[in-house]
Design an enzyme around this catalytic site. Structure first.
Site, PDB file in Angstrom:
ATOM      1  NE  ARG A  34     -35.893  74.576 -40.156  1.00  0.00           N
ATOM      2  CZ  ARG A  34     -37.450  73.799 -40.277  1.00  0.00           C
ATOM      3  NH1 ARG A  34     -38.291  74.692 -40.050  1.00  0.00           N
ATOM      4  NH2 ARG A  34     -36.697  72.256 -39.804  1.00  0.00           N
ATOM      5  CG  ASP A 142     -47.859  73.296 -52.725  1.00  0.00           C
ATOM      6  OD1 ASP A 142     -46.862  72.443 -51.910  1.00  0.00           O
ATOM      7  OD2 ASP A 142     -47.822  74.303 -51.826  1.00  0.00           O
TER       8      ASP A 142
END
Lengths: 276, 127, 170
Positions: A34, A142
């Site tokens: 990540r 969003d």
């Protein structure tokens, strides 16, 4: 080099402190993969060097970026599985009865990110009610216009396609375009994406049968959470549903909701039919 | 739970078996489809088999076809884990009886999520 | 006089696609080690190499290769196997390199129309020969721990002969 125990522990502590999310030992691979984009952008030679650099001189932007990279898991399809099962096997059949007159459903994916949640819902509805002649419309919103654009494109990398998407649905609803996969037009037509900050007005969105507000309230303080929940309640039609993230609840925040359990999944229903 | 990892690459067997063991599986391995059939015939039936496509002696598609033709192996879940990435190949694999399909390269997270879809995660993690 | 027009087929495989594929592979299996740093310039490897290749059959036959400087082969394999010790048996090194070629090759193959199955990886100390009419469709030179890796995709045009993978098998 691989992440040292000390570096991993530092990251775990940081993430837990800022987000209450616990990264168990054994998740080093998750941290490593990540943080790759952040580490590369920072010019570090590897993730380990990047983390060590920030440990030595923590700065707010870097630690926030690390926490976000490790806590936003929205890139999965059918994230957490069970809520989508509950949606398809319980919520939709119940709504089919309730909306038998209009034969139409409206869903809001209120933190739609790059679109996986909205398209996952579309897949469930397409193979369900739409095939029986119902109309289903999904709105995805969003705060980031960048992810909204990506969601609109409906194009995903192979790594993204591997994340939680059942293979039979992949072959049904996607076509390869170069190294990526593209949502087919008939599914795409069911979903509309737009930029929206949850702290602003929802008046233009219309009313919904189901709202998915998953794993986004965590970013707001208590007062703002209350405000958002009360305004979300107002756009849910009588008999409608709200899904929050797995660890989230309206308890202690807004008591205008009834909670129901569908298997292990909590759903929230507006009290008093969803009217103010 | 028990898993059979079928891949001609020792490196890939190690990666997959290692990930599965971390998730709580016991693992056995085979380097091609024929060896895998032999392993199935010998021990207790695994819950899961991860199957590469391109292998010598017997490829993964043939292995899947043979397994699905055998009623004794009905409880075995088959997941292709392969670099064959075309739409048509996935269709073929599903048609042959594979239950799931993971394209290489895959992350361990992706493997976990596929197992979760199949109901084959020994520990269920909370959302 | 009309000139012969060169093959006007679209480029099914380009440098960009190869780079994306290699990057995704690296992010999936090599996230715990230093990054693979792509170079903007080609860098021919001097000295001994180890090369793994897979063939693509079908309407557009081709070959996908990964060549590494000899000294980086073992650490690369150790990284893939997540083993601390860099000194691996040769068999494991060839196997790991072969799997890298397999992963890149399979994803490249998916870009080529009407491709047949992917060949099994072949590892040798020389790059494989390719048919004289095969052309280099894509190339990526990248650096890891100061040493070089080269990924190449050779594709025959329509009607060309299948490239031969004539490296010595180990």
């Amino acid at each position: 080099m691989a992440l040292t125990t000390a570096a991993f522990d530092w990251v775990r502590t940081l993430v837990r402190k800022e987000s209450a999310i616990v990264l168990e030992p054994g998740k080093e691979y998750l941290v490593e993969s990540r943080l790759v984009p952040l580490a590369r952008a920072a010019g570090a030679t590897d993730v380990s060097a990047y983390v060590d650099g920030i440990r030595l001189r923590p700065d707010r932007r870097a630690t926030t970026a690390i926490v976000e990279a490790l806590t936003t898991n929205e890139t999965s399809w059918f994230r957490d599985g069970a809520p989508f099962q509950a949606f398809s096997t319980s919520v939709v059949p119940a709504l089919k009865q309730a909306r038998a007159a209009t034969r139409s459903l409206r869903i809001w994916s209120a933190a739609s990110s790059t679109g996986q949640e909205a398209y996952s819902l579309a897949m469930g509805l397409k193979d369900g009610v739409v095939s029986e002649g119902w109309r289903a419309e999904i709105i995805g919103t969003d705060i980031s216009s960048e992810v909204v654009e990506k969601a609109k494109a409906g194009r995903y990398s192979q790594l993204e396609m591997n994340r939680g998407l059942p293979a039979p649905l992949l072959v049904r609803h996607f076509t390869r375009v170069g190294t990526q996969w593209q949502v087919n037009d008939d599914l795409k037509r069911m979903v509309r994406f737009q930029q929206l900050n949850l702290t602003s007005s929802y008046a233009a969105l219309g009313q919904f049968d189901v709202v998915f507000l998953r794993n986004v309230l965590i970013y707001f303080d208590l007062e703002t959470k209350r405000d958002i929940l009360s305004r979300v309640r107002k756009v849910i039609k009588p008999g409608g549903y709200m899904f929050l993230g797995g660890a989230e609840t309206t308890l202690g925040v807004d008591d205008n909701w009834d909670r129901e359990l569908i298997g292990r999944v909590s759903v929230h229903r507006p009290k008093n039919g969803g009217q103010a | 739970m028990r898993a059979l990892v079928v891949d001609d690459s020792r490196a890939m067997r190690k990666i997959i078996a290692g990930a599965l063991r971390k998730l709580g599986y016991e693992t056995v391995e085979a380097a091609d489809g024929a060896e895998a059939l032999k392993v199935l015939g010998e021990g207790p039936l695994p819950d899961l088999a991860t199957v590469d496509w391109n292998m010598p002696v017997m490829d993964g598609l043939t292995f899947v076809t043979q397994v699905r033709a055998n009623r004794e192996y009905r409880a075995l879940t088959l997941m292709m884990v392969t670099t064959e990435a075309e739409h048509g190949q996935i269709v073929r694999a599903l048609a042959a009886g594979a239950h799931e399909y993971l394209i290489k390269p895959f992350t361990v997270e992706a493997l976990e999520e596929k197992l979760s879809l199949l109901g084959l995660l020994p520990e269920v993690s909370q959302a | 006089m009309t000139e012969l027009i060169e093959d006007l087929e679209p480029d099914y495989v380009e440098d960009e696609a190869l780079a994306q594929i290699v990057e995704q592979m690296w992010a999936s299996y090599f996230a715990h080690v230093e990054f693979l740093l792509p170079s903007f310039e080609p860098h021919d490897i001097d000295g001994e190499i180890l090369c793994a290749s897979v063939t693509i059959s079908g309407a557009r036959p081709g070959i996908v290769t990964v060549s590494v400087e000899k000294g980086v082969a073992s650490p690369l394999a150790a990284a893939l196997l997540q083993e601390d010790d860099d000194a691996l048996p040769a068999e494991d090194v060839y196997d790991a390199l072969g799997e890298v070629a397999n992963i890149v090759g399979g994803n490249i193959k998916a870009l080529v129309p009407d491709a047949g199955p992917l060949g099994l990886p072949v590892v040798s100390t020389a790059k494989p020969l390719h048919g004289s009419s095969g052309r280099l469709a894509a190339r990526l030179d990248a650096n890891w721990r100061g040493q070089w890796l080269t990924f190449e995709v050779w594709l025959a045009g329509a009607g060309d002969t299948t490239p031969q993978n004539t490296g010595q098998e180990h």
